[in-house]
Design an enzyme around this catalytic site. Structure first.
Site, PDB file in Angstrom:
ATOM      1  N   HIS A   1      -0.215   1.313  16.454  1.00 17.40           N
ATOM      2  CA  HIS A   1      -0.940   0.437  17.502  1.00 17.40           C
ATOM      3  C   HIS A   1       0.392  -0.032  18.084  1.00 17.40           C
ATOM      4  CE1 HIS A   1      -3.922  -0.696  14.476  1.00 17.40           C
ATOM      5  NE2 HIS A   1      -2.897  -0.533  13.570  1.00 17.40           N
TER       6      HIS A   1
ATOM      7  N   ARG B   1       0.596  -0.867   0.212  1.00 12.73           N
ATOM      8  CA  ARG B   1       0.155   0.183   0.187  1.00 12.73           C
ATOM      9  C   ARG B   1       0.679   1.333   0.463  1.00 12.73           C
ATOM     10  NH1 ARG B   1      -3.809  -1.655   5.105  1.00 12.73           N
ATOM     11  NH2 ARG B   1      -1.535  -2.443   5.759  1.00 12.73           N
TER      12      ARG B   1
ATOM     13  N   TYR C   1      -0.870   3.983  10.972  1.00 16.48           N
ATOM     14  CA  TYR C   1      -1.248   3.189  11.218  1.00 16.48           C
ATOM     15  C   TYR C   1      -0.007   3.478  12.840  1.00 16.48           C
ATOM     16  CZ  TYR C   1      -5.224   1.829   8.929  1.00 16.48           C
ATOM     17  OH  TYR C   1      -6.639   2.391   8.561  1.00 16.48           O
TER      18      TYR C   1
ATOM     19  N   ASP D   1      -3.038  -6.722  16.120  1.00 12.23           N
ATOM     20  CA  ASP D   1      -2.101  -5.356  15.375  1.00 12.23           C
ATOM     21  C   ASP D   1      -1.815  -5.266  17.232  1.00 12.23           C
ATOM     22  OD1 ASP D   1      -0.807  -4.887  13.452  1.00 12.23           O
ATOM     23  OD2 ASP D   1      -3.241  -4.226  12.172  1.00 12.23           O
TER      24      ASP D   1
ATOM     25  N   GLU E   1      -5.070   4.677  14.037  1.00 11.85           N
ATOM     26  CA  GLU E   1      -5.935   4.107  15.037  1.00 11.85           C
ATOM     27  C   GLU E   1      -7.182   4.797  15.402  1.00 11.85           C
ATOM     28  OE1 GLU E   1      -2.070   3.458  16.586  1.00 11.85           O
ATOM     29  OE2 GLU E   1      -3.305   3.064  14.182  1.00 11.85           O
TER      30      GLU E   1
ATOM     31  N   LYS F   1       1.992   1.348   7.733  1.00 10.91           N
ATOM     32  CA  LYS F   1       2.220   1.064   8.504  1.00 10.91           C
ATOM     33  C   LYS F   1       2.863   1.339   9.355  1.00 10.91           C
ATOM     34  CE  LYS F   1       0.728  -1.934   9.419  1.00 10.91           C
ATOM     35  NZ  LYS F   1      -0.797  -2.439  10.900  1.00 10.91           N
TER      36      LYS F   1
END
Length: 371
Positions: free
Chosen positions: A96, A15, A94, A270, A118, A75
């Protein structure tokens, strides 16, 4: 503002933080965009596509980070990317962090401002930047689970929908949020016998009204979770506590008692996963067997359908990117409480309560620290 789009370096992550179309929007608003060469080549977006959208192509991640003020990724940054972060950077991706203390420490040490997709909220307290990938992951989870149930993958050799005269598979979905709802939709569509378990009775009511007799809804207690998990052929973990570590709903002992060849697909990996036996995997080796139960715990599941996922994510993130670049990230955070909810790290401090609690680190009030 200078926006940087590096090429993702996590294993099998294809991505990209911004498509050429979104780059064009940013350029139209007066911003400069620096894209690493071949950042989205796997998606069919060439360097020329980005140049035509107004971006400047840089050959290395180092060059992108050097030019950028706002870094837009997909990510969490890998160690070599963390080493490039500086105090003048705002990182939007993101993260996490609740399940990744090493990354949290690296971001704190960098001095960068880190905003996590998130934990950004909507006015209705939804999670608008997590929702698109949860939708994709929920749908993929059923596909992955169906595959893992095949004999050659270590599964029981069961077809989800059964066959004429043969019972359908029992699918149990833990969590009725966006990921869980999309998993229900797919499993019901494949004619499995589907149960969704959640602690939110209003959510269960909504699911019952929508899916009717096709779905069995059960209120979550330790007893109900154990009863249904032990009888399941496929368990999908889709429970979420925003920003926090995922609740451990399946114990090691429960896994020992599950049917031989049954499958756990842990979408929540995650955030640490919903099973004590879950550990992150990659698409190099997506599943493993423990206690005769197949575990599928890929930590970037939507990466398997990178083109669909990139478009879905970019549709959601663009308004926030433009907000962060209009008058700078601090101004955007001060004037948008929903975006402020996404702030996880600022000037070496953890600023999200659930993340701080999961990591055992003191939390700095985000509103106070950006004044």
């Amino acid at each position: 503002m200078h926006i940087g789009i590096p090429k993702e370096v996590k294993v099998h992550e294809y991505r990209v933080g911004m498509t050429p179309a979104n780059v064009r929007e940013a350029v139209a608003h007066g911003h400069d965009v620096f894209v690493q060469s071949d950042a989205a080549a796997h998606l069919g977006f060439s360097n020329l596509d980005y140049e035509n959208a107004g971006a400047r192509i840089e050959q290395t991640a180092e060059a992108v980070f050097e030019q950028a003020q706002l870094i837009v990724k997909v990510k969490e940054p890998q160690p070599k990317e963390c080493a490039l972060l500086r105090e003048n950077h705002t990182l939007f991706t993101y993260l996490h962090l609740a399940a990744n203390p090493d990354l949290a420490r690296a971001l704190m040490s960098s001095g960068a401002t880190a905003i996590a997709y998130e934990t950004v909220t909507s006015p209705t307290k939804g999670l608008p930047l997590l929702a698109p990938m949860s939708e994709v992951a929920g749908r993929l989870a059923v596909q992955a689970g169906a595959h893992c149930l095949e004999m050659e993958q270590g599964g029981r050799g069961i077809l989800l929908g059964g066959a004429a005269g043969v019972a359908a598979a029992d699918v149990v979905i833990l969590g009725g949020g966006v990921a869980g709802t999309n998993a229900v939709r797919m499993a019901v569509g494949l004619e499995a016998s589907v149960t969704c378990i959640d602690i939110d009775i209003d959510r269960l009511y909504a699911l019952d009204q929508y899916f009717g007799a096709s779905l069995n809804t059960i209120f979550a207690t330790k007893q109900s979770i154990e009863d249904y998990v032990l009888e399941a052929d496929l368990v999908i973990g889709a429970a979420l506590v925003p920003g926090a570590a995922a609740p451990k709903l399946i114990t090691n002992e429960m896994v020992r008692k599950m049917k031989r060849g049954s499958v756990i697909v842990d979408i929540a990996i995650d955030q640490g996963g919903i099973s004590e036996t879950s550990r992150p995997t990659t698409y190099d080796q997506p599943s493993y067997v423990e206690h005769d139960v197949v575990h599928y715990c890929v930590s970037n599941m939507p990466g398997a359908v990178a083109r669909t996922s990139t478009y879905a994510l970019n549709n959601a993130t663009l308004p926030y990117v433009l907000a962060l670049t209009k008058n700078g990230s601090l101004d955007a955070l001060r004037n948008n409480s929903n975006l402020l909810a996404g702030l996880n790290v600022y000037k070496g401090q953890i600023t999200h309560p659930a993340v701080a609690d999961a990591l055992g680190i003191p939390c700095t009030n985000s509103a106070d620290t950006i004044r």
